[in-house]
Design a protein around this motif. Structure first.
Motif, PDB file in Angstrom:
ATOM      1  N   MET A   1      38.606  41.749  45.619  1.00  0.00           N
ATOM      2  CA  MET A   1      38.799  42.913  45.059  1.00  0.00           C
ATOM      3  C   MET A   1      37.671  42.874  44.212  1.00  0.00           C
ATOM      4  O   MET A   1      37.637  42.158  42.978  1.00  0.00           O
ATOM      5  N   LYS A   2      37.057  43.943  44.118  1.00  0.00           N
ATOM      6  CA  LYS A   2      35.837  44.025  43.205  1.00  0.00           C
ATOM      7  C   LYS A   2      36.432  44.408  41.619  1.00  0.00           C
ATOM      8  O   LYS A   2      37.437  44.947  41.529  1.00  0.00           O
TER       9      LYS A   2
ATOM     10  N   LEU B   1      50.720  36.221  37.890  1.00  0.00           N
ATOM     11  CA  LEU B   1      51.588  34.994  38.586  1.00  0.00           C
ATOM     12  C   LEU B   1      52.271  35.530  40.076  1.00  0.00           C
ATOM     13  O   LEU B   1      53.185  35.128  40.621  1.00  0.00           O
ATOM     14  N   ASN B   2      51.382  36.584  40.429  1.00  0.00           N
ATOM     15  CA  ASN B   2      51.849  37.330  41.638  1.00  0.00           C
ATOM     16  C   ASN B   2      51.024  36.459  42.758  1.00  0.00           C
ATOM     17  O   ASN B   2      49.982  35.573  42.636  1.00  0.00           O
TER      18      ASN B   2
ATOM     19  N   TYR C   1      43.754  23.824  41.084  1.00  0.00           N
ATOM     20  CA  TYR C   1      43.247  24.908  41.789  1.00  0.00           C
ATOM     21  C   TYR C   1      43.198  26.372  41.133  1.00  0.00           C
ATOM     22  O   TYR C   1      44.409  26.591  40.703  1.00  0.00           O
ATOM     23  N   LYS C   2      42.134  26.879  41.136  1.00  0.00           N
ATOM     24  CA  LYS C   2      42.055  28.016  40.544  1.00  0.00           C
ATOM     25  C   LYS C   2      42.790  29.576  41.400  1.00  0.00           C
ATOM     26  O   LYS C   2      42.441  29.665  42.235  1.00  0.00           O
ATOM     27  N   HIS C   3      43.713  29.860  40.843  1.00  0.00           N
ATOM     28  CA  HIS C   3      44.347  31.082  41.281  1.00  0.00           C
ATOM     29  C   HIS C   3      43.749  32.467  40.909  1.00  0.00           C
ATOM     30  O   HIS C   3      43.589  32.675  39.683  1.00  0.00           O
ATOM     31  N   LYS C   4      43.349  33.031  41.900  1.00  0.00           N
ATOM     32  CA  LYS C   4      42.304  34.255  41.443  1.00  0.00           C
ATOM     33  C   LYS C   4      43.021  35.486  41.807  1.00  0.00           C
ATOM     34  O   LYS C   4      42.522  36.881  41.617  1.00  0.00           O
TER      35      LYS C   4
ATOM     36  N   GLY D   1      38.934  42.849  36.056  1.00  0.00           N
ATOM     37  CA  GLY D   1      38.007  42.088  36.575  1.00  0.00           C
ATOM     38  C   GLY D   1      38.251  42.042  37.897  1.00  0.00           C
ATOM     39  O   GLY D   1      39.434  42.161  38.567  1.00  0.00           O
ATOM     40  N   LYS D   2      37.531  41.015  38.548  1.00  0.00           N
ATOM     41  CA  LYS D   2      37.454  40.803  40.058  1.00  0.00           C
ATOM     42  C   LYS D   2      38.794  39.896  40.368  1.00  0.00           C
ATOM     43  O   LYS D   2      39.113  39.205  39.532  1.00  0.00           O
ATOM     44  N   ARG D   3      39.336  40.232  41.656  1.00  0.00           N
ATOM     45  CA  ARG D   3      40.664  39.437  41.901  1.00  0.00           C
ATOM     46  C   ARG D   3      40.241  38.998  43.435  1.00  0.00           C
ATOM     47  O   ARG D   3      39.490  39.647  44.051  1.00  0.00           O
TER      48      ARG D   3
END
Lengths: 172, 989
Positions: free
Chosen positions: B936-937, B121-122, B891-894, B923-925
């Motif tokens: 971010m890989k 949630l950041n 909306y997908k928050h990654k 995982g990736k972000r």
């Protein structure tokens, strides 16, 4: 990430065929507890009709092992009841209290709370006779053994057999 | 003799062999005599797997429900890690230990400095400041004492006084639990429990490690019980670490150019760039990246002006000297702390725990200020005292923390005196029927004062901007005549000195508070919170209900949180739990009280940026539903799984609030006087016409303004001003996930640990609010409101009149091609009329007439609070409404990875050797920040420790973090973290 998952699965496969149960020591300690109960004398115990209560504090595995071991056994004419407690405050009137290693820091609290009771305090961690336990388990030369303090036992109004004293290390 | 030896040898031999004993039934064993039984056990040669069980399976926890209990039957999603486990896995900081705990997302920013989140949630909202990538959703405590950074609203481990040697265990409770612990426990609580000195404590314990990147770690703990009632402890920790580079990450920004050796001399800031080929001699740093301090300092910012001119401005403020921000760019972490503990048990059911300590730290890893580079320094020097008294069923806790903290080293305005007080009292009413009720009351005072330390008049030169003096912005460069003032001028010449009262003078003159800091004064937030918790236990069933109401002074509002839980112990090996909780973030000083004016001299728009708090904000809150299951399928496996779903609302962020063009009346008066001669030399007829005909007055203003624009930097006439304010956003964030944690004691020699987490975060009511774009659009619109141009339409008569009277070709051209509209021409019209009136009718001198007219027209001074002298005001909200974004749901928050976890093994082939390794996976972000979107890989690193214990209580070890030295960034725009290899020794006597 797929690589990571594969590695996890591989590791899981690797570790699933467990070597053997690591609960053996708990089982031995449980048997020891029973032996201690036999080797220690409680005042008026013979005349008592009540159950012989062993409370295990903070060690589920030990409690399960003990329940299994003493299911059909008695101390004198008294049936054995195994109770579990996760805090000192939860301990009911008992004949034996076993303090699990994870609760070692509670020894003082336990000793204070049991003052005036005829109770055998057994510690799962070594060196605790110094802090008021009657018997404490130790790891001696890679094997399970125990220390006993007859002085501490006496302060709780208990006496112990010579055999029990001989088989362990008397720390008085 | 030989026979005797054989006999003695035989008699010393055990009566039983190991195989014999293992083949005996339990009954057979129990029926042995005590002596035989002891012999039999000895023969088996039991190592000590119980120790392992104590370590792994039977942990205490007290955070989950505020009672000391077994972690297996904790009613909340709880994980405990002990110091011993941390040491076994070779963890070098408290922060790093979270890599072993489910639900924790840990990224190393620089060597030993971490960004730590619980379930994420950041980075919400996105496309905003880097500050929102920090964790504002987890409550951090030491022994129940909140150690949150209440200024910036985040958790910063580098400012904690304690090290691993202080820690007995860390309890992590996931899920919303403000009702039990108070604000900020949105996603959970981290409670670091320190070891209380007692008769069973080790007398001395410690750990020393040295490694690459000049890493040095030292910790020591001394504890002793003097009587059975009093025990004392003292600990110390120190860490010094360097980054693996001295380069800084330059934030991306179009038009950034770094001169090279072949770059010729460049025009002064803001001057026209005539020869564009010089751009080819510079490094185009528009996309950001890693550069040295010197390169960044020399950077230029290219702008294409409205008239098509190219101009180069300074890329960095002269007032924000990077050398002050980074006295040592290689530094990553320099922290030290000392702590003292006193445990006193004066009577039965009464114990007093008193602790106190001091810490000093300087790290490079703060995200607070986003000026040019991503990395910032953070300093802290604080002391605390904490009293925790348990008297029968009453628990009373009071603590005080005071010190100086600087959130962005070297940038004026971020250094402040901090005062935090927490007082709480809770009473446990225990009833016989299984109920217990625990009412409580809490008070918290958080205060920051950025006017300290005060100016040292005796030694003004010593007051380098970074280390001393008021965190005001000395870089104020007032362009008004007689007021050229900046820190260089001041500090380079001691004779100038600095008088605090000058601030008052400058403030009166310019309307600006020269001594602006993050808060510009002393700001505080007081919170009171009554709470109640009800607990019911019946057989294996346990019900928990808790409610807490927090009343904050700023915002002046109540926030309510609650929690309901039910757990059931099916048997000793199966435990199920359900929890629903509502929790809220705490009020922090930046969001509520910020009052910072950034004076951007020599930089392009805006020349003034005000960052303001909002005292009417609503605290972000969350509703969290959680179901969990603990399972012990066999004695040596413990599985803990949880699934959660949460909805959070009332997010806020620093958003474009309003923009305006600020006009300096004094500046105008001065500049207009410069062209007075030209006006005075005009034929009287023209002058009369101009000052009597509104249209001509307008063109006169037009002429003056365009003339001005050519002669001077527009910024000195107009000051584009942007106000940024903490504003509420309509986002509704949904998160769901699963965590599984498993501890497996495979044998007494091999222990495995695993946790896997998968989760998904989506946002409803999502609008792509891009902070920087909003500010730019707001200022453009504001400038248009203030002044805009169109082609005039003249009647033939007017045109003929112009030809006749306006003989100056330039003026004629301007009159015929530009018609100025907006607020400024109206003001100029009034100014000119009044000027003329003052000269002609009141007989004033030109200067006096202009000054009087200017003051009258624009007001006596600037005042951004009242809006006087601000023209073309535009509200950010209107800008957003004018260009409505498409609302998106789902909306997908990654920013939070969808998968993360670890797997670890401890292997003890022989009693003296211990090998541990753990694999950390993420995982990736995708981080979306004001400067763009950053991928971010995924990453996977292996850490390993090999320890050898030549004697009991002493260990020598080698420790490798990121064993294969994979140089990847773990946190956005931070260092590429390489391997850290240390050797060390630990003792425990």
């Amino acid at each position: 990430m797929r690589l990571c998952l594969k590695m996890i699965i591989a590791l899981l496969v690797l570790i699933i065929p467990s070597v053997k149960s690591a609960g053996q020591a708990a089982q031995f300690k449980a048997m020891y507890l029973y032996k201690f109960a036999k080797g220690v004398s409680w005042p008026n115990s013979a005349a008592s009709n009540s159950d012989f209560v062993i409370t295990i504090v903070g060690d589920n595995e030990m409690a399960s092992a003990l329940k299994k071991s003493v299911a059909s056994r008695k101390i004198g004419s008294r049936s054995i009841v195994v109770l579990e407690a996760s805090t000192i405050a939860q301990i009911q009137k008992s004949d034996v209290v076993f303090l699990g290693e994870s609760k070692s820091d509670q020894i003082q609290k336990l000793v204070e709370s049991q003052k005036g009771n005829n109770v055998l305090i057994v510690s799962g961690k070594g060196g605790f006779c110094e802090h008021g336990a009657g018997i404490s388990f130790v790891n001696k030369n890679g094997a399970l053994a125990y220390e006993v303090s007859s002085k501490n036992l006496q302060s709780y109004g208990l006496t112990c057999s010579q055999e029990l004293l001989r088989s362990g290390t008397n720390v008085d | 003799m030989l026979m005797l030896f054989v006999f003695v040898g035989m008699s010393a031999q055990n009566k039983y062999t190991r195989e014999q004993v293992l083949n005996m039934t339990e009954d057979q064993l129990m029926d042995l005599s005590m002596e035989d039984f002891a012999e039999a056990i000895k023969a088996v040669g039991v190592s000590n797997p119980d120790e392992l069980f104590a370590l792994i399976m039977n942990k205490n926890v007290s955070s989950a429900s505020k009672e000391d209990e077994d972690s297996f039957t904790s009613p909340l999603s709880t994980t405990v890690i002990t110091r011993r486990e941390m040491r076994t896995y070779g963890v070098t900081t408290i922060e790093e230990a979270f890599r072993l705990i489910p639900g924790m997302i840990v990224s190393e920013k620089t060597n030993g400095i971490y960004d730590i989140h619980m379930r994420g949630l950041n980075n919400i909202p996105d496309y905003n400041t880097y500050l929102y990538t920090e964790n504002a959703n987890t409550l951090l405590m030491i022994d129940g004492r909140p150690v949150q950074n209440n200024v910036m609203g985040a958790i910063n481990f580098d400012m904690l006084p304690i090290g691993i040697e202080d820690v007995e265990r860390i309890e992590v409770v996931r899920g919303a639990c403000s009702a039990l612990y108070g604000a900020n426990a949105v996603n959970g609580v981290i409670n670091i429990i320190t070891e209380r000195p007692s008769v069973v404590s080790s007398i001395a314990s410690g750990n020393v490690q040295v490694g690459n990147n000049n890493t040095m770690i030292g910790e020591l703990g001394l504890r002793r019980a003097f009587t059975d009632k009093i025990a004392l402890g003292i600990t110390a920790n120190i860490q010094k670490r360097e980054r693996n580079t001295d380069k800084l990450y330059l934030l991306p920004n179009p038009g950034q150019y770094i001169p090279t050796r072949s770059t010729p001399e460049l025009p002064a800031p803001g001057d026209k760039l005539t020869d564009l080929s010089v751009l080819g001699t510079m490094i185009d740093a528009s996309n950001g990246g890693e550069f040295s301090l010197e390169e960044i300092q020399s950077m230029k910012q290219l702008y294409v002006m409205a008239d098509g001119d190219y101009r180069l401005f300074d890329g960095t403020e002269p007032e924000t000297p990077l050398t002050s921000m980074f006295p040592d760019p290689k530094l990553s972490r320099e922290t030290m702390g000392v702590n003292g503990y006193l445990c006193w048990t004066p009577a039965e059911k009464m114990n007093i725990f008193l602790s106190g300590g001091y810490q000093k730290s300087h790290v490079n890893g703060s995200p607070a200020n986003e000026d040019i580079v991503s990395l910032n320094g953070r300093k802290s020097e604080t002391a605390y005292i904490n009293l925790d008294a348990n008297i029968k069923d009453l628990r009373f806790v009071a603590n005080y923390m005071n010190g100086i903290q600087e959130y962005v080293v070297g940038v004026p305005g971020y250094k402040m005196n901090i005062n935090n007080i927490n007082i709480s009292a809770e009473y446990d009413f225990k009833m016989d029927n299984g109920f217990s009720v625990r009412p409580g009351f809490f008070f918290q005072h958080s205060c920051a004062d950025d006017y300290v330390p005060v100016w040292d008049e005796q030694d003004p030169l010593n007051a380098s901007i970074a280390d001393k003096a008021m965190p005001g912005n000395y870089g104020l460069d007032l362009s008004e005549p007689g007021f050229r003032y900046n820190y260089k001028w001041h500090y380079e010449d001691p004779s100038h000195g600095f008088k605090p009262e000058w601030n008052e003078t400058i403030k009166a003159y310019s309307g600006y508070n020269m001594l602006t800091g993050l808060f510009t004064g002393e700001k505080d937030i007081n919170t009171i919170a009554p709470s109640v918790r009800v607990n019911y236990v019946h057989d294996g069933l346990r019900l928990i209900g808790a409610y807490r109401a927090d009343k904050t002074s700023n915002p002046d509002k109540w926030s309510h949180s609650w929690q309901f839980g039910a757990s059931y112990s099916i048997n000793g090996n199966n435990f199920v739990r359900f929890v629903y909780g509502r929790a809220n973030r705490g009020a922090n000083l930046v969001n509520s009280c910020a009052d910072y004016t950034w004076l951007r001299s020599n930089m392009f728009y805006p020349s003034r940026l005000h960052i303001g708090g909002n005292d009417d904000l609503t605290l972000m809150h969350i509703d969290n539903f959680e179901v969990g299951y603990r399972w012990r399928p066999i004695m040596n496996i413990l599985v803990d799984a949880e699934a959660f779903y949460s909805i959070s609302k009332d997010y806020g962020a620093m958003m474009a609030n309003y923009g305006a063009m600020q006009v300096s009346s004094e500046r105008f008066a001065h500049i207009l006087l410069g062209i007075q001669e030209g006006v005075n030399s005009m034929p009287d007829g023209i002058q009369s016409l101009m000052f009597s005909n509104d249209k001509f007055i307008n063109y006169m203003s037009n002429y003056i303004f365009l003339n001005l624009a050519q002669k001077v930097d527009m910024g000195s006439v107009f000051r584009p001003y942007a106000d940024v304010k903490y504003s509420m956003l309509p986002y509704e964030v949904h998160q769901m996930g699963i965590s599984v944690n498993m501890d497996y004691i495979i044998s007494s020699k091999l222990i495995a640990k695993l946790n896997v987490n998968t989760q998904k975060t989506t946002i409803d009511n999502y609008y792509e609010y891009q902070q920087i774009n909003d500010i730019k659009a707001m200022l453009t619109s504001s400038q248009n409101n203030a002044v805009s141009y169109s082609k005039p339409s003249f009647t033939d008569e007017e045109s003929a009149m112009l030809d006749m009277f306006v003989t100056d070709p330039m003026m004629n051209y301007i009159f015929k091609n530009y018609e100025m509209t907006g607020e400024l021409p109206n003001l100029l019209n009034n100014l000119l009329k009044e000027w003329r009136q003052n000269v002609v009718e009141n007989g004033m001198s030109d200067y006096e007439a202009m000054q009087t007219a200017a003051q009258h027209t624009f007001g006596p001074s600037y005042n951004r609070e009242t809006g006087v002298n601000e023209i073309g005001q535009v509200y950010g909200k209107d800008i957003r409404d004018e260009h409505p974004q498409t609302k998106r749901n789902g909306y997908k928050h990654k920013g939070t990875p969808s998968f993360y976890g670890m797997i670890g093994l401890i292997y003890k082939p022989i009693e003296k050797l211990e090998v541990s390794a753990y694999l950390n996976m993420m995982g990736k972000r995708v981080y979306r920040l004001a400067y763009g979107s950053f991928d971010m890989k995924q990453r996977c690193t292996l850490n390993m420790k090999v320890g050898y214990k030549p004697t009991n209580g002493f260990e020598i070890f080698i420790n490798a973090h990121n064993l294969f030295n994979s140089k990847e960034r773990e946190a956005v725009m931070n260092d590429k973290i390489g391997g850290l290899y240390t050797v060390g020794a630990a003792f425990n006597f």
